[in-house]
Motif scaffolding. Structure first.
Motif, PDB file in Angstrom:
ATOM      1  N   VAL A 231      66.787  54.079 -99.365  1.00  0.00           N
ATOM      2  CA  VAL A 231      66.919  52.765 -98.723  1.00  0.00           C
ATOM      3  C   VAL A 231      66.264  51.666 -99.545  1.00  0.00           C
ATOM      4  O   VAL A 231      66.508  50.482 -99.292  1.00  0.00           O
ATOM      5  CB  VAL A 231      66.343  52.763 -97.290  1.00  0.00           C
ATOM      6  CG1 VAL A 231      66.990  53.842 -96.452  1.00  0.00           C
ATOM      7  CG2 VAL A 231      64.831  52.924 -97.288  1.00  0.00           C
ATOM      8  N   ARG A 232      65.454  52.052-100.537  1.00  0.00           N
ATOM      9  CA  ARG A 232      64.815  51.016-101.354  1.00  0.00           C
ATOM     10  C   ARG A 232      65.858  50.182-102.103  1.00  0.00           C
ATOM     11  O   ARG A 232      65.573  49.062-102.525  1.00  0.00           O
ATOM     12  CB  ARG A 232      63.817  51.630-102.324  1.00  0.00           C
ATOM     13  CG  ARG A 232      64.426  52.427-103.460  1.00  0.00           C
ATOM     14  CD  ARG A 232      63.360  52.927-104.436  1.00  0.00           C
ATOM     15  NE  ARG A 232      62.475  53.887-103.809  1.00  0.00           N
ATOM     16  CZ  ARG A 232      61.372  54.354-104.401  1.00  0.00           C
ATOM     17  NH1 ARG A 232      61.034  53.917-105.598  1.00  0.00           N
ATOM     18  NH2 ARG A 232      60.613  55.238-103.790  1.00  0.00           N
ATOM     19  N   LEU A 233      67.062  50.720-102.238  1.00  0.00           N
ATOM     20  CA  LEU A 233      68.140  49.977-102.886  1.00  0.00           C
ATOM     21  C   LEU A 233      68.472  48.697-102.129  1.00  0.00           C
ATOM     22  O   LEU A 233      68.997  47.739-102.706  1.00  0.00           O
ATOM     23  CB  LEU A 233      69.393  50.851-103.001  1.00  0.00           C
ATOM     24  CG  LEU A 233      69.269  52.114-103.842  1.00  0.00           C
ATOM     25  CD1 LEU A 233      70.524  52.969-103.707  1.00  0.00           C
ATOM     26  CD2 LEU A 233      69.019  51.756-105.307  1.00  0.00           C
ATOM     27  N   PHE A 234      68.186  48.692-100.816  1.00  0.00           N
ATOM     28  CA  PHE A 234      68.531  47.553 -99.973  1.00  0.00           C
ATOM     29  C   PHE A 234      67.315  46.698 -99.621  1.00  0.00           C
ATOM     30  O   PHE A 234      67.447  45.719 -98.887  1.00  0.00           O
ATOM     31  CB  PHE A 234      69.192  48.053 -98.677  1.00  0.00           C
ATOM     32  CG  PHE A 234      70.324  49.000 -98.920  1.00  0.00           C
ATOM     33  CD1 PHE A 234      71.554  48.534 -99.340  1.00  0.00           C
ATOM     34  CD2 PHE A 234      70.155  50.364 -98.751  1.00  0.00           C
ATOM     35  CE1 PHE A 234      72.602  49.406 -99.576  1.00  0.00           C
ATOM     36  CE2 PHE A 234      71.194  51.246 -98.975  1.00  0.00           C
ATOM     37  CZ  PHE A 234      72.436  50.767 -99.398  1.00  0.00           C
ATOM     38  N   PHE A 235      66.146  47.057-100.143  1.00  0.00           N
ATOM     39  CA  PHE A 235      64.920  46.348 -99.816  1.00  0.00           C
ATOM     40  C   PHE A 235      64.614  45.295-100.878  1.00  0.00           C
ATOM     41  O   PHE A 235      64.961  45.453-102.049  1.00  0.00           O
ATOM     42  CB  PHE A 235      63.739  47.323 -99.720  1.00  0.00           C
ATOM     43  CG  PHE A 235      63.669  48.101 -98.437  1.00  0.00           C
ATOM     44  CD1 PHE A 235      64.762  48.210 -97.592  1.00  0.00           C
ATOM     45  CD2 PHE A 235      62.497  48.741 -98.071  1.00  0.00           C
ATOM     46  CE1 PHE A 235      64.690  48.931 -96.412  1.00  0.00           C
ATOM     47  CE2 PHE A 235      62.407  49.470 -96.889  1.00  0.00           C
ATOM     48  CZ  PHE A 235      63.514  49.565 -96.061  1.00  0.00           C
ATOM     49  N   ASP A 236      63.924  44.260-100.472  1.00  0.00           N
ATOM     50  CA  ASP A 236      63.484  43.262-101.432  1.00  0.00           C
ATOM     51  C   ASP A 236      62.403  43.842-102.335  1.00  0.00           C
ATOM     52  O   ASP A 236      62.411  43.610-103.549  1.00  0.00           O
ATOM     53  CB  ASP A 236      62.952  42.035-100.689  1.00  0.00           C
ATOM     54  CG  ASP A 236      62.423  40.978-101.629  1.00  0.00           C
ATOM     55  OD1 ASP A 236      63.228  40.417-102.398  1.00  0.00           O
ATOM     56  OD2 ASP A 236      61.200  40.725-101.611  1.00  0.00           O
ATOM     57  N   SER A 237      61.460  44.608-101.738  1.00  0.00           N
ATOM     58  CA  SER A 237      60.386  45.217-102.532  1.00  0.00           C
ATOM     59  C   SER A 237      59.898  46.474-101.818  1.00  0.00           C
ATOM     60  O   SER A 237      59.305  46.377-100.741  1.00  0.00           O
ATOM     61  CB  SER A 237      59.228  44.236-102.731  1.00  0.00           C
ATOM     62  OG  SER A 237      58.079  44.902-103.249  1.00  0.00           O
ATOM     63  N   TRP A 238      60.124  47.609-102.417  1.00  0.00           N
ATOM     64  CA  TRP A 238      59.652  48.867-101.835  1.00  0.00           C
ATOM     65  C   TRP A 238      58.119  48.909-101.825  1.00  0.00           C
ATOM     66  O   TRP A 238      57.513  49.372-100.866  1.00  0.00           O
ATOM     67  CB  TRP A 238      60.205  50.032-102.639  1.00  0.00           C
ATOM     68  CG  TRP A 238      59.814  51.398-102.169  1.00  0.00           C
ATOM     69  CD1 TRP A 238      58.980  52.271-102.802  1.00  0.00           C
ATOM     70  CD2 TRP A 238      60.247  52.055-100.973  1.00  0.00           C
ATOM     71  NE1 TRP A 238      58.871  53.440-102.092  1.00  0.00           N
ATOM     72  CE2 TRP A 238      59.635  53.337-100.960  1.00  0.00           C
ATOM     73  CE3 TRP A 238      61.085  51.702 -99.923  1.00  0.00           C
ATOM     74  CZ2 TRP A 238      59.838  54.255 -99.932  1.00  0.00           C
ATOM     75  CZ3 TRP A 238      61.291  52.621 -98.896  1.00  0.00           C
ATOM     76  CH2 TRP A 238      60.668  53.868 -98.901  1.00  0.00           C
ATOM     77  N   LYS A 239      57.505  48.380-102.871  1.00  0.00           N
ATOM     78  CA  LYS A 239      56.053  48.342-102.938  1.00  0.00           C
ATOM     79  C   LYS A 239      55.478  47.520-101.785  1.00  0.00           C
ATOM     80  O   LYS A 239      54.559  47.954-101.088  1.00  0.00           O
ATOM     81  CB  LYS A 239      55.600  47.754-104.273  1.00  0.00           C
ATOM     82  CG  LYS A 239      54.092  47.583-104.396  1.00  0.00           C
ATOM     83  CD  LYS A 239      53.717  46.929-105.724  1.00  0.00           C
ATOM     84  CE  LYS A 239      52.216  46.688-105.816  1.00  0.00           C
ATOM     85  NZ  LYS A 239      51.858  46.034-107.119  1.00  0.00           N
ATOM     86  N   ASN A 240      56.038  46.342-101.562  1.00  0.00           N
ATOM     87  CA  ASN A 240      55.541  45.490-100.480  1.00  0.00           C
ATOM     88  C   ASN A 240      55.853  46.069 -99.107  1.00  0.00           C
ATOM     89  O   ASN A 240      55.081  45.871 -98.167  1.00  0.00           O
ATOM     90  CB  ASN A 240      56.128  44.086-100.608  1.00  0.00           C
ATOM     91  CG  ASN A 240      55.513  43.305-101.741  1.00  0.00           C
ATOM     92  OD1 ASN A 240      54.424  43.629-102.214  1.00  0.00           O
ATOM     93  ND2 ASN A 240      56.211  42.277-102.201  1.00  0.00           N
ATOM     94  N   PHE A 241      56.982  46.775 -99.004  1.00  0.00           N
ATOM     95  CA  PHE A 241      57.291  47.430 -97.737  1.00  0.00           C
ATOM     96  C   PHE A 241      56.201  48.430 -97.375  1.00  0.00           C
ATOM     97  O   PHE A 241      55.733  48.479 -96.227  1.00  0.00           O
ATOM     98  CB  PHE A 241      58.645  48.135 -97.809  1.00  0.00           C
ATOM     99  CG  PHE A 241      58.917  49.039 -96.644  1.00  0.00           C
ATOM    100  CD1 PHE A 241      59.331  48.521 -95.423  1.00  0.00           C
ATOM    101  CD2 PHE A 241      58.737  50.417 -96.745  1.00  0.00           C
ATOM    102  CE1 PHE A 241      59.564  49.349 -94.326  1.00  0.00           C
ATOM    103  CE2 PHE A 241      58.970  51.251 -95.664  1.00  0.00           C
ATOM    104  CZ  PHE A 241      59.391  50.716 -94.451  1.00  0.00           C
ATOM    105  N   LYS A 242      55.779  49.239 -98.320  1.00  0.00           N
ATOM    106  CA  LYS A 242      54.744  50.235 -98.046  1.00  0.00           C
ATOM    107  C   LYS A 242      53.414  49.572 -97.701  1.00  0.00           C
ATOM    108  O   LYS A 242      52.684  50.062 -96.829  1.00  0.00           O
ATOM    109  CB  LYS A 242      54.603  51.182 -99.246  1.00  0.00           C
ATOM    110  CG  LYS A 242      55.802  52.095 -99.453  1.00  0.00           C
ATOM    111  CD  LYS A 242      55.526  53.196-100.459  1.00  0.00           C
ATOM    112  CE  LYS A 242      55.373  52.655-101.857  1.00  0.00           C
ATOM    113  NZ  LYS A 242      55.172  53.747-102.845  1.00  0.00           N
TER     114      LYS A 242
END
Length: 281
Positions: A231-242
């Motif tokens: 799903v990180r493909l659709f996220f603005d920032s996987w790092k910031n999501f975590k």
């Protein structure tokens, strides 16, 4: 400190694999309810946090490139599900809604904006900058369908800069006190979408924490169970999501009496909508 009444509602849903929301689990299909919150403030009246889907989604995703959105996200919504329709059944006219807090600009959060002709729209400057003037494929990359915005959206827009807010929570960070009375405090939860924000709501009972897509299901924030890496493909920032998810998790541990609401969690939606909502003041 002012207190608001709160009701959790939904306007349609989409379906997804459980394993996408919870890494390593089964691939069974689950419902992602497009929830929104109805709030009533003793001074400022009717307020929404997001709006859920409307059937406009079907019309606006018939042709390229937005048909790719529809193929990737199977949506189920009827006119009766629209936020304006649900409120009308409760005796609330759409024209009387004064504010709509837009957590971010994905279709399941802004689908009903056109139905509220007098509302002021509140969002972060970062969220608006991310979609401003975006069309076609550049809009699709942001999960944004421009035609969902009212024609006079910019005239009714109130941008906020949460990072310059005076209040600070040790877990959630900077807090923007929307009305200056502690009733609705807005905070950023970056990652899923740029400039995404949540809200801490003061009700007559326990506080409510709306976290938008900072967590999809309660297992995400309770157990720090991450979604699938796909799903990180659709996220603005996987790092910031975590980082945002960790902040919500830490807040939950420090404030166990606060009701945390991930926007798509069916279990949370069914519990809250059936049992824990206040009556409109």
């Amino acid at each position: 400190m002012s207190k608001v009444s709160f009701q959790l509602k939904s306007a349609g849903y989409c379906t997804a694999s459980q394993s996408h929301a919870l890494r390593g689990t089964t691939s069974r299909t689950i419902k992602f309810y497009a929830t929104y919150a109805y709030l009533h403030h003793p001074k400022y009246g009717h307020i929404l946090f997001d709006t859920g889907y409307t059937t406009r989604f079907y019309e606006l995703t018939k042709s390229f490139p937005m048909n790719l959105y529809a193929k990737a996200t199977k949506v189920y919504v009827t006119p009766e599900d629209h936020a304006a329709s649900t409120l009308r059944k409760a005796g609330i006219d759409a024209k009387d809604v004064r504010y709509i807090i837009v957590s971010h600009f994905h279709a399941d959060h802004i689908g009903g904006l056109r139905d509220f002709p007098n509302a002021t729209f509140i969002c972060t400057n970062q969220a608006y900058d991310a979609i401003q003037n975006k069309t076609g494929l550049s809009a699709l990359k942001q999960g944004f369908i421009p035609e969902l915005l009212p024609n006079d959206f910019n005239k009714r827009l109130q941008l906020i800069n949460i990072q310059s807010a005076e209040h600070f929570d040790p877990h959630l960070g900077a807090m923007h006190d929307l009305f200056g009375d502690g009733s609705i405090q807005l905070f950023q939860v970056e990652g899923h979408a740029r400039g995404q924000m949540g809200a801490l709501i003061t009700t007559k009972d326990n506080p409510v924490l709306l976290v938008a897509d900072a967590a999809w299901l309660k297992e995400n924030y309770q157990k720090m169970h991450l979604p699938s890496p796909i799903v990180r493909l659709f996220f603005d920032s996987w790092k910031n999501f975590k980082i945002s998810l960790q902040r919500v998790h830490d807040y939950h541990l420090a404030n166990p009496d606060t009701l945390v609401i991930p926007c798509h969690c069916e279990a949370t939606y069914r519990q809250v909508a059936n049992d824990l909502t206040d009556e409109t003041e």
